[in-house]
Motif scaffolding. Structure first.
Motif, mmCIF file in Angstrom:
data_model
loop_
_atom_site.group_PDB
_atom_site.id
_atom_site.type_symbol
_atom_site.label_atom_id
_atom_site.label_comp_id
_atom_site.label_asym_id
_atom_site.label_seq_id
_atom_site.Cartn_x
_atom_site.Cartn_y
_atom_site.Cartn_z
ATOM 1 N N HIS A 1 11.328 -9.403 1.920
ATOM 2 C CA HIS A 1 11.885 -10.760 1.816
ATOM 3 C C HIS A 1 13.407 -10.709 1.711
ATOM 4 O O HIS A 1 14.114 -11.533 2.311
ATOM 5 C CB HIS A 1 11.279 -11.454 0.601
ATOM 6 N N GLN A 2 13.921 -9.748 0.968
ATOM 7 C CA GLN A 2 15.366 -9.622 0.816
ATOM 8 C C GLN A 2 16.048 -9.374 2.161
ATOM 9 O O GLN A 2 17.213 -9.745 2.366
ATOM 10 C CB GLN A 2 15.684 -8.481 -0.159
ATOM 11 N N ALA B 1 6.836 -6.471 -0.794
ATOM 12 C CA ALA B 1 7.069 -7.843 -0.353
ATOM 13 C C ALA B 1 8.470 -8.314 -0.721
ATOM 14 O O ALA B 1 9.157 -8.968 0.081
ATOM 15 C CB ALA B 1 6.015 -8.768 -0.958
ATOM 16 N N ARG C 1 9.550 -12.459 7.020
ATOM 17 C CA ARG C 1 8.542 -13.396 6.503
ATOM 18 C C ARG C 1 7.321 -12.588 6.045
ATOM 19 O O ARG C 1 6.828 -11.725 6.771
ATOM 20 C CB ARG C 1 8.157 -14.406 7.571
ATOM 21 N N VAL C 2 6.844 -12.888 4.848
ATOM 22 C CA VAL C 2 5.839 -12.044 4.198
ATOM 23 C C VAL C 2 4.583 -12.841 3.869
ATOM 24 O O VAL C 2 4.649 -13.985 3.425
ATOM 25 C CB VAL C 2 6.415 -11.442 2.892
ATOM 26 N N CYS C 3 3.427 -12.194 4.084
ATOM 27 C CA CYS C 3 2.151 -12.732 3.601
ATOM 28 C C CYS C 3 1.289 -11.567 3.154
ATOM 29 O O CYS C 3 1.583 -10.403 3.456
ATOM 30 C CB CYS C 3 1.441 -13.562 4.667
ATOM 31 N N MET D 1 8.380 -17.020 -1.786
ATOM 32 C CA MET D 1 8.424 -15.808 -0.971
ATOM 33 C C MET D 1 7.255 -15.677 -0.012
ATOM 34 O O MET D 1 7.390 -15.164 1.099
ATOM 35 C CB MET D 1 8.483 -14.591 -1.900
ATOM 36 N N TRP D 2 6.074 -16.135 -0.415
ATOM 37 C CA TRP D 2 4.860 -15.936 0.386
ATOM 38 C C TRP D 2 4.761 -17.045 1.413
ATOM 39 O O TRP D 2 4.546 -18.202 1.087
ATOM 40 C CB TRP D 2 3.638 -15.867 -0.537
ATOM 41 N N ASP D 3 4.921 -16.693 2.672
ATOM 42 C CA ASP D 3 5.138 -17.647 3.760
ATOM 43 C C ASP D 3 3.970 -18.619 3.933
ATOM 44 O O ASP D 3 2.823 -18.211 4.163
ATOM 45 C CB ASP D 3 5.363 -16.873 5.064
ATOM 46 N N ILE E 1 13.221 -15.330 -4.915
ATOM 47 C CA ILE E 1 11.836 -15.120 -4.482
ATOM 48 C C ILE E 1 10.947 -16.294 -4.903
ATOM 49 O O ILE E 1 9.728 -16.158 -5.012
ATOM 50 C CB ILE E 1 11.270 -13.789 -5.027
#
Length: 278
Positions: free
Chosen positions: A225-226, A221, A230-232, A169-171, A166
């Protein structure tokens, strides 16, 4: 669902195959109720933000969270209990009007079940929103793009050896798309709650580079992600941790109302990226 995502699901449920069946059944229920074989995006709306769903697009269907296997019904004030299927341009969005939290006495695996079901419908991206406490000299109602997080809850969405990178992780592309509709960007820290942090804890967190604190979002999140989603995230300032006076409930409600339109526009900006790739 792609073979890669299914393999990721099997990996994180290696010790709990029954949970995998619940996720599959939940995704099938969504497809049957909505008539959509694949959704493109998940939006989870935090406390006081349920009205963001209005004017996003055409509501195709509303599903009670209680109808989804393994998904708890939120009990905290200001949390909705529906999952909406909304058509926006060429995309199909899943919009959760509420979520559950660790402080409700739930285990992490239960909290992330809705996110995993959404991932099984085929979503590419997710926008996770919350109302949070602010450790900066910002204003009530300010919208903050989450640039990174710190997990102080002592919990993971996984049990067993489900190793996930991670680090980033935050796109970054999604964050850039949302930036014009936000006031700031900052690090979000997850605390278990339900009590708020002490002044000493606030000083410690601020010294560690944290700008916003809250009791949600991070575990969801990580679970998304796993699974290759795509995460925001967006955190709306609902209280000021270092304020000299108290923050009234009416102040919080007013702050959340003022943030609804920029949050909606930020969601649509991410949808535009996803729709362009569809």
């Amino acid at each position: 669902m792609t073979p890669e995502r299914y393999d990721a699901l099997k990996y994180c449920f290696a010790s709990d195959p029954e949970a995998l069946h619940e996720v599959e059944d939940g995704a099938l229920l969504i497809a049957e109720r909505t008539g959509v074989s694949r959704h493109h995006m998940l939006v989870t709306l935090g406390s006081g933000l349920a009205d963001v769903a209005q004017d996003l697009g055409r509501v195709r269907c509303s599903i009670a969270l209680a109808d989804l296997p393994g998904v708890p019904v939120p009990t905290a004030e200001g949390q909705g209990g529906e999952l909406l299927s909304i058509d926006v341009n060429s995309s199909h969005l899943l919009v959760a009007t509420g979520r559950s939290h660790l402080y409700e006495g739930l285990v992490p695996a239960t909290i992330v079940r809705l996110s995993q079901i959404a991932a099984a419908t085929g979503i590419e991206g997710a926008v996770l929103t919350n109302a949070g406490g602010c450790l900066e000299q910002w204003q009530l109602g300010d919208v903050v793009v989450i640039s990174d997080h710190v997990n102080f809850s002592g919990n993971s969405p996984f049990s067993g050896a489900s190793f996930v990178d991670i680090w980033q992780m935050w796109d970054a592309q999604y964050r850039q798309a949302m930036a014009p509709y936000a006031d700031h960007e900052g690090v979000y820290a997850l605390l278990r709650g339900p009590e708020y942090q002490t002044r000493a804890e606030s000083v410690l967190l601020r010294g560690a580079g944290v700008s916003m604190v809250g009791m949600s979002t991070v575990l969801e999140a990580i679970a998304l992600h796993q699974l290759g989603v795509r995460v925001c995230g967006l955190s709306v300032v609902s209280d000021l941790s270092f304020a000299q006076g108290t923050t009234s409930h009416s102040d919080v409600l007013a702050a959340m109302r003022s943030a609804q339109d920029p949050v909606r526009q930020a969601v649509l900006a991410v949808e535009h990226l996803i729709g362009a790739d569809a």
